[in-house]
Design a protein around this motif. Structure first.
Motif, mmCIF file in Angstrom:
data_model
loop_
_atom_site.group_PDB
_atom_site.id
_atom_site.type_symbol
_atom_site.label_atom_id
_atom_site.label_comp_id
_atom_site.label_asym_id
_atom_site.label_seq_id
_atom_site.Cartn_x
_atom_site.Cartn_y
_atom_site.Cartn_z
ATOM 1 N N GLY A 131 -32.797 5.953 34.271
ATOM 2 C CA GLY A 131 -33.255 7.547 34.371
ATOM 3 C C GLY A 131 -32.089 8.514 34.417
ATOM 4 O O GLY A 131 -31.899 9.885 34.485
ATOM 5 N N GLU A 179 -36.600 20.152 32.651
ATOM 6 C CA GLU A 179 -37.578 19.450 31.746
ATOM 7 C C GLU A 179 -38.154 18.268 32.104
ATOM 8 O O GLU A 179 -37.569 17.453 32.611
ATOM 9 N N GLU A 180 -39.298 18.201 31.817
ATOM 10 C CA GLU A 180 -40.150 17.053 32.024
ATOM 11 C C GLU A 180 -40.859 16.740 30.939
ATOM 12 O O GLU A 180 -41.843 17.450 30.197
ATOM 13 N N PRO A 181 -40.852 15.641 30.423
ATOM 14 C CA PRO A 181 -39.810 14.620 30.580
ATOM 15 C C PRO A 181 -38.448 15.055 29.920
ATOM 16 O O PRO A 181 -38.676 15.901 28.930
ATOM 17 N N LEU A 182 -37.433 14.264 30.404
ATOM 18 C CA LEU A 182 -36.259 14.599 30.199
ATOM 19 C C LEU A 182 -35.927 14.256 28.588
ATOM 20 O O LEU A 182 -36.638 13.052 28.217
ATOM 21 N N LYS A 225 -39.253 5.635 33.680
ATOM 22 C CA LYS A 225 -40.286 6.513 34.406
ATOM 23 C C LYS A 225 -39.649 7.760 34.994
ATOM 24 O O LYS A 225 -38.222 7.658 35.233
ATOM 25 N N ASN A 226 -40.303 8.813 35.294
ATOM 26 C CA ASN A 226 -39.668 10.127 35.970
ATOM 27 C C ASN A 226 -39.007 9.663 37.252
ATOM 28 O O ASN A 226 -39.427 8.682 37.924
#
Length: 133
Positions: free
Chosen positions: A52, A74-77, A128-129
């Motif tokens: 991550g 930002e989501e997702p990066l 995953k986040n």
């Protein structure tokens, strides 16, 4: 804003000097703008790792998007980014960050990047986040 105006005037002057029609480009053509930024800063690229965190492509150093950046939230990066500079504080932060496509690196800088530098982006799963620092 003054700096932005100065840069714009410089770019207009350069376009005139090399006879590029400044009306050909379109502000809506984001991909071309991002490719131009990537061409100028191809050495400053990082990819999102399984942990991550971002890792610079060539030096394999762990770096982070600066908290003041829009992309930090930002989501997702973005999986790949190009940055203007690194700021050294408690961590190594990337400043002025833009999302890029890894295939652009081979297209723009084949003298610096090979397929092996970017191929794992196609085969690895995205993390995953994770809580960012």
């Amino acid at each position: 804003m003054k700096k932005a105006r100065d840069v714009r005037e410089q770019l207009e002057g350069l376009c005139e000097r090399v006879e590029v029609d400044p009306t050909v480009s379109s502000p809506e053509d984001i991909e071309s703008i991002l490719k131009a930024i990537t061409a100028g800063f191809f050495y400053n690229t990082a990819r999102l790792g399984k942990s991550g965190d971002y890792e610079t492509v060539k030096q394999r150093r762990t770096v982070y998007i600066h908290p003041s950046s829009v992309l930090a939230k930002e989501e997702p990066l973005p999986a790949w980014v190009c940055y203007f500079e690194l700021a050294f504080t408690s961590k190594e932060y990337m400043r002025q960050v833009a999302p890029i496509q890894p295939k652009w690196l081979i297209e723009i800088a084949p003298h610096f990047y090979q397929e092996s530098d970017v191929e794992d982006a196609k085969t690895k799963k995205m993390p995953k986040n994770k809580n960012r620092r």
